[in-house]
Design a protein around this motif. Sequence first.
Motif, PDB file in Angstrom:
ATOM      1  N   ASN A  11       6.056  -0.909  -1.679  1.00  0.00           N
ATOM      2  CA  ASN A  11       4.968  -1.807  -1.792  1.00  0.00           C
ATOM      3  C   ASN A  11       3.582  -1.445  -1.177  1.00  0.00           C
ATOM      4  N   ASN A  12       3.717  -0.601  -0.244  1.00  0.00           N
ATOM      5  CA  ASN A  12       2.593   0.184   0.491  1.00  0.00           C
ATOM      6  C   ASN A  12       2.445   1.570   0.475  1.00  0.00           C
ATOM      7  N   ALA A  13       1.368   1.995   0.524  1.00  0.00           N
ATOM      8  CA  ALA A  13       0.987   3.419   0.587  1.00  0.00           C
ATOM      9  C   ALA A  13      -0.119   3.737   1.567  1.00  0.00           C
ATOM     10  N   VAL A  14      -0.111   5.161   2.205  1.00  0.00           N
ATOM     11  CA  VAL A  14      -1.249   5.396   2.782  1.00  0.00           C
ATOM     12  C   VAL A  14      -1.762   6.331   2.306  1.00  0.00           C
ATOM     13  N   PHE A  15      -3.232   6.243   1.813  1.00  0.00           N
ATOM     14  CA  PHE A  15      -3.778   7.434   1.292  1.00  0.00           C
ATOM     15  C   PHE A  15      -4.965   8.133   2.350  1.00  0.00           C
ATOM     16  N   TYR A  16      -4.979   9.562   2.414  1.00  0.00           N
ATOM     17  CA  TYR A  16      -5.992  10.119   3.038  1.00  0.00           C
ATOM     18  C   TYR A  16      -7.280   9.620   2.301  1.00  0.00           C
ATOM     19  N   LEU A  17      -8.282   9.704   3.256  1.00  0.00           N
ATOM     20  CA  LEU A  17      -9.601   9.205   2.759  1.00  0.00           C
ATOM     21  C   LEU A  17     -10.244   9.709   1.712  1.00  0.00           C
ATOM     22  N   ASN A  18     -10.046  11.345   1.592  1.00  0.00           N
ATOM     23  CA  ASN A  18     -10.718  11.976   0.346  1.00  0.00           C
ATOM     24  C   ASN A  18     -10.248  11.640  -0.858  1.00  0.00           C
ATOM     25  N   TYR A  19      -8.746  11.513  -0.608  1.00  0.00           N
ATOM     26  CA  TYR A  19      -7.895  11.104  -2.001  1.00  0.00           C
ATOM     27  C   TYR A  19      -8.187   9.840  -2.407  1.00  0.00           C
ATOM     28  N   TYR A  20      -8.336   8.784  -1.491  1.00  0.00           N
ATOM     29  CA  TYR A  20      -8.768   7.402  -2.083  1.00  0.00           C
ATOM     30  C   TYR A  20     -10.070   7.473  -2.567  1.00  0.00           C
ATOM     31  N   LYS A  49      -4.078  -5.178  -3.653  1.00  0.00           N
ATOM     32  CA  LYS A  49      -4.451  -6.715  -3.173  1.00  0.00           C
ATOM     33  C   LYS A  49      -4.981  -6.563  -1.830  1.00  0.00           C
ATOM     34  N   GLU A  50      -4.669  -5.968  -0.830  1.00  0.00           N
ATOM     35  CA  GLU A  50      -4.890  -5.761   0.447  1.00  0.00           C
ATOM     36  C   GLU A  50      -5.034  -4.451   0.901  1.00  0.00           C
ATOM     37  N   TYR A  51      -6.165  -4.059   1.951  1.00  0.00           N
ATOM     38  CA  TYR A  51      -6.405  -2.987   2.549  1.00  0.00           C
ATOM     39  C   TYR A  51      -6.410  -2.929   4.054  1.00  0.00           C
ATOM     40  N   PHE A  52      -6.011  -2.088   4.624  1.00  0.00           N
ATOM     41  CA  PHE A  52      -6.064  -1.701   6.113  1.00  0.00           C
ATOM     42  C   PHE A  52      -6.426  -0.568   6.479  1.00  0.00           C
ATOM     43  N   ALA A  53      -6.769  -0.208   7.825  1.00  0.00           N
ATOM     44  CA  ALA A  53      -7.060   0.905   8.481  1.00  0.00           C
ATOM     45  C   ALA A  53      -7.026   0.890   9.986  1.00  0.00           C
ATOM     46  N   PHE A  54      -6.695   2.054  10.550  1.00  0.00           N
ATOM     47  CA  PHE A  54      -6.735   1.957  12.096  1.00  0.00           C
ATOM     48  C   PHE A  54      -8.027   2.192  12.285  1.00  0.00           C
ATOM     49  N   SER A  55      -8.477   1.660  13.876  1.00  0.00           N
ATOM     50  CA  SER A  55      -9.674   1.775  14.031  1.00  0.00           C
ATOM     51  C   SER A  55      -9.536   1.955  15.720  1.00  0.00           C
ATOM     52  N   SER A  56     -10.813   2.334  16.156  1.00  0.00           N
ATOM     53  CA  SER A  56     -11.011   2.587  17.732  1.00  0.00           C
ATOM     54  C   SER A  56     -11.447   1.526  18.266  1.00  0.00           C
ATOM     55  N   LYS A  57     -12.908   1.654  18.809  1.00  0.00           N
ATOM     56  CA  LYS A  57     -13.701   0.567  19.461  1.00  0.00           C
ATOM     57  C   LYS A  57     -14.365  -0.184  18.218  1.00  0.00           C
ATOM     58  N   ASP A  58     -14.773   0.703  17.167  1.00  0.00           N
ATOM     59  CA  ASP A  58     -15.496   0.048  16.183  1.00  0.00           C
ATOM     60  C   ASP A  58     -14.407   0.460  14.887  1.00  0.00           C
ATOM     61  N   VAL A  95      -6.628   5.141   4.507  1.00  0.00           N
ATOM     62  CA  VAL A  95      -6.794   3.986   3.638  1.00  0.00           C
ATOM     63  C   VAL A  95      -5.329   3.255   3.557  1.00  0.00           C
ATOM     64  N   GLY A  96      -4.893   2.162   3.994  1.00  0.00           N
ATOM     65  CA  GLY A  96      -3.530   1.638   3.808  1.00  0.00           C
ATOM     66  C   GLY A  96      -3.657   0.597   2.609  1.00  0.00           C
ATOM     67  N   ALA A  97      -2.928   0.527   1.839  1.00  0.00           N
ATOM     68  CA  ALA A  97      -2.987  -0.192   0.446  1.00  0.00           C
ATOM     69  C   ALA A  97      -1.775  -0.944   0.446  1.00  0.00           C
ATOM     70  N   PHE A  98      -1.748  -2.378   0.096  1.00  0.00           N
ATOM     71  CA  PHE A  98      -0.674  -3.039  -0.498  1.00  0.00           C
ATOM     72  C   PHE A  98      -0.792  -3.300  -1.955  1.00  0.00           C
ATOM     73  N   HIS A  99       0.464  -3.075  -2.618  1.00  0.00           N
ATOM     74  CA  HIS A  99       0.286  -3.155  -4.138  1.00  0.00           C
ATOM     75  C   HIS A  99      -0.248  -4.590  -4.651  1.00  0.00           C
ATOM     76  N   LYS A 100      -0.897  -4.787  -5.706  1.00  0.00           N
ATOM     77  CA  LYS A 100      -1.197  -6.234  -5.922  1.00  0.00           C
ATOM     78  C   LYS A 100      -0.029  -7.222  -6.109  1.00  0.00           C
ATOM     79  N   ASP A 101       1.295  -6.583  -6.562  1.00  0.00           N
ATOM     80  CA  ASP A 101       2.545  -7.498  -6.748  1.00  0.00           C
ATOM     81  C   ASP A 101       3.333  -7.727  -5.458  1.00  0.00           C
ATOM     82  N   THR A 102       2.549  -7.276  -4.438  1.00  0.00           N
ATOM     83  CA  THR A 102       3.266  -7.592  -3.200  1.00  0.00           C
ATOM     84  C   THR A 102       3.436  -9.077  -2.964  1.00  0.00           C
TER      85      THR A 102
END
Length: 298
Positions: free
Chosen positions: A86-95, A107-116, A230-237
């Motif tokens: 239900n979740n996949a992590v895509f490299y930025l260029n591929y996304y 349905k939802e996205y997430f990413a790691f961040s540092s100070k910003d 970019v981390g992505a959760f499938h819309k059916d999750t």
Amino acid sequence: MKTFRLFFLLFLALFLNADEFIDKNYSLACTIHSFDKVQQNKIKSSVYKVETLLAEVLRNELEVNIEFFDSEDEMLKSYIEYKRFNNAVFYLNYYLKNRKIIDKYTKEYFAFSSKDKFHSYVLLANNESKIKSIKDIKNKVYVNFLGDDNLHTWLDYKSLEKFKKPYKSLVKEQVNVKKASRAILNLYFNKADFTVVKKNVFDNMVKLNPALKKRLNIIDESKKIFLYGVGAFHKDTPNEVTEKFFKYTENLKIMKKLEYIYRLLDQSSLERITKEEMKDMVNFFEEYEYLKKRYNVN
């Protein structure tokens, strides 16, 4: 390779260590095809060791499925089908290249961040190269960090914008390295003329070795619009899965246990991200694609 392995181990730690928050049917997919067989085996070995250890700690109360794919296209196909994870992590260029189809099923996205949440890229040159701007990269030696394809995408964008040609047709030689720190050190020891790295990577190296600033200069800097992946959760999750995920990642007490991994990744948090927030990044890529088409670059 080390950065990617740590990146993936953090995902495992997040979900295997979450007996209170994470749904037992959580499943994750990623690709490691860009690494050679030896590196792939090391990644898998590390991942399975962490999985076994944490499963024992949790008395096997959680079921976590991890799947490695040999190609990003194969992973995307399975992501769309929603049968194996239900979740996949895509490299930025591929996304960015496949964002329309990925967005349709997400349905939802997430990413790691540092100070910003977002970071910028810098074009670095050593003083002896005499590079003062992008126009001076002709017949120079470029050292390319293999761990982030989008770095040379930005460089290519700058080259097309200035010369109407891709940077590879201009430079004397491209040297590939597996660590961003190695790219910077190659400049420092005059083994190459210029490179592109994340600005926070360079800043952190300068803290460790201030002498770098005496030999290296920032020639250009991008806007602060980029992510590592970019981390992505499938819309059916189920909503319960995604909401528990974000609730867990916001639990500072639990996340403190993973602080050492964040430090190694040069990140400080994992955050929900929206399509609206990624708009500037997407606009950049669309402009890049337009320039490639305009100047007949494949």
